[in-house]
Design a protein around this motif. Sequence first.
Motif, PDB file in Angstrom:
ATOM      1  N   SER A 127      -4.472 -13.812  -3.127  1.00 43.56           N
ATOM      2  CA  SER A 127      -3.360 -13.607  -2.208  1.00 43.56           C
ATOM      3  C   SER A 127      -2.836 -12.189  -2.391  1.00 43.56           C
ATOM      4  O   SER A 127      -2.967 -11.591  -3.473  1.00 43.56           O
ATOM      5  CB  SER A 127      -2.241 -14.615  -2.471  1.00 43.56           C
ATOM      6  N   GLN A 128      -2.214 -11.661  -1.337  1.00 45.68           N
ATOM      7  CA  GLN A 128      -1.658 -10.308  -1.448  1.00 45.68           C
ATOM      8  C   GLN A 128      -0.558 -10.219  -2.506  1.00 45.68           C
ATOM      9  O   GLN A 128      -0.503  -9.255  -3.274  1.00 45.68           O
ATOM     10  CB  GLN A 128      -1.157  -9.850  -0.076  1.00 45.68           C
ATOM     11  N   GLY A 179       1.708  -5.150   4.439  1.00 52.49           N
ATOM     12  CA  GLY A 179       2.100  -6.432   3.871  1.00 52.49           C
ATOM     13  C   GLY A 179       2.236  -6.401   2.369  1.00 52.49           C
ATOM     14  O   GLY A 179       2.653  -7.367   1.763  1.00 52.49           O
ATOM     15  N   SER A 180       1.895  -5.266   1.715  1.00 54.37           N
ATOM     16  CA  SER A 180       1.963  -5.200   0.268  1.00 54.37           C
ATOM     17  C   SER A 180       3.266  -4.558  -0.154  1.00 54.37           C
ATOM     18  O   SER A 180       3.829  -3.727   0.554  1.00 54.37           O
ATOM     19  CB  SER A 180       0.781  -4.391  -0.273  1.00 54.37           C
ATOM     20  N   ALA A 181       3.724  -4.898  -1.308  1.00 52.47           N
ATOM     21  CA  ALA A 181       4.927  -4.278  -1.832  1.00 52.47           C
ATOM     22  C   ALA A 181       4.572  -2.916  -2.386  1.00 52.47           C
ATOM     23  O   ALA A 181       3.640  -2.765  -3.149  1.00 52.47           O
ATOM     24  CB  ALA A 181       5.536  -5.158  -2.922  1.00 52.47           C
ATOM     25  N   GLY A 182       5.315  -1.893  -1.987  1.00 52.61           N
ATOM     26  CA  GLY A 182       5.023  -0.552  -2.479  1.00 52.61           C
ATOM     27  C   GLY A 182       5.281  -0.461  -3.963  1.00 52.61           C
ATOM     28  O   GLY A 182       6.220  -1.053  -4.489  1.00 52.61           O
ATOM     29  N   THR A 201      -0.392  -7.549  -5.691  1.00 50.19           N
ATOM     30  CA  THR A 201       0.796  -6.735  -5.968  1.00 50.19           C
ATOM     31  C   THR A 201       1.295  -6.953  -7.391  1.00 50.19           C
ATOM     32  O   THR A 201       1.595  -5.994  -8.116  1.00 50.19           O
ATOM     33  CB  THR A 201       1.913  -7.078  -4.969  1.00 50.19           C
ATOM     34  N   ALA A 202       1.378  -8.212  -7.819  1.00 54.79           N
ATOM     35  CA  ALA A 202       1.870  -8.519  -9.163  1.00 54.79           C
ATOM     36  C   ALA A 202       0.943  -7.930 -10.221  1.00 54.79           C
ATOM     37  O   ALA A 202       1.400  -7.390 -11.242  1.00 54.79           O
ATOM     38  CB  ALA A 202       1.986 -10.031  -9.338  1.00 54.79           C
ATOM     39  N   ARG A 212      -8.348  -9.541   0.271  1.00 54.85           N
ATOM     40  CA  ARG A 212      -9.420 -10.185   1.028  1.00 54.85           C
ATOM     41  C   ARG A 212     -10.758 -10.042   0.300  1.00 54.85           C
ATOM     42  O   ARG A 212     -11.561 -10.972   0.248  1.00 54.85           O
ATOM     43  CB  ARG A 212      -9.486  -9.560   2.424  1.00 54.85           C
ATOM     44  N   LEU A 213     -11.012  -8.876  -0.271  1.00 52.87           N
ATOM     45  CA  LEU A 213     -12.255  -8.658  -1.006  1.00 52.87           C
ATOM     46  C   LEU A 213     -12.369  -9.575  -2.217  1.00 52.87           C
ATOM     47  O   LEU A 213     -13.458 -10.073  -2.528  1.00 52.87           O
ATOM     48  CB  LEU A 213     -12.339  -7.193  -1.472  1.00 52.87           C
TER      49      LEU A 213
END
Length: 333
Positions: free
Chosen positions: A62-63, A8-11, A67-68, A57-58
């Motif tokens: 938000s995911q 779900g994360s952007a590479g 990523t940002a 989650r830790l």
Amino acid sequence: MRDRDPDGSAGLGRTADPQPGPDPQPAPAGPSGPADLNLLRTFLAVHRSGSFTAAARLLGLSQPTVTAQMRTLERQVDRELFERLPRGVAPSPYADELAARIVAPLDALAEVTGDTVPAGERPADPVHLAGPAELMCLRVLPALAPLVAEGLLLRAATGLTDPLLDELRAGRHDLVIATTRPRGRALAAVPLMDEEFVLTAAPHRAARTGGAERIAAEGPGVLHGLPLITYAEDLPIARRYWRHVFGRRLDCRAAVTVPDLRGVLSAVVAGAGFTVLPRYLCADELASGALVELYAPEDPPINTAYLVQRPGSAANPQVTRVRDLLIEAARAW
């Protein structure tokens, strides 16, 4: 635009050359200058968990925010930090070096800042503890009863070691009791206890074998007429006992498999057959005569259990209390 990782994360890939115009992603810091603590904390969470989703989650973020933040940090250090994998991400050599430099000061800072709020004003966080079902139920939970009486919030889970360690890395547990030492240096593990394995059966079953003297004289083949009760089809504990004690491969098919050693114990006490069990599990039955030890080698096989702690969990002082009490209690196990 980079592809999205399977978790779900952007590479991240390699940092792209700056493009004109505003960054479409929110960034907690500018593209130059020293990285702020929020970026470094997020980086360390990703490095430890191996996933943007698990790190989010830790951290309670938000995911997309994680990523940002990692994109911002990559621009600041002008280095690739993580490579996307089929599941999660892998740190680059630079990321490993960066993590090694910041882990101690950030963990120390988290512990200090976590203690700045008076205990009476801070909501208590549950301690998430996991391990083998039998050990958790017979030894661990009774040992922690005094802390529960004092207000400890405990969330216990059971399972096999490898999945539990994966969940520990993902932040689902604070402490895991593992039957093997975790690989790598990302998880702190200390020896907790040694399990000694015992070859045992009910008295009337044991009488049919001719006793330890016959086993010593003729070898373990005298047991093959008895049904073997075991944990799993591949006989993991019994095979280890045979290799260590008798120096040979166990060539026997289980009569009964039960994926809980307490079920194995109950079946053997009832006379179903013979088995190999951890001594702590059957100590009462051996003492009462409900079970007898079929063979007592001078060097019995043992297995070391480890107490493994999630990095950063020391910010919750209750985790430290649970860890210290278990280490102390395990001396008598």
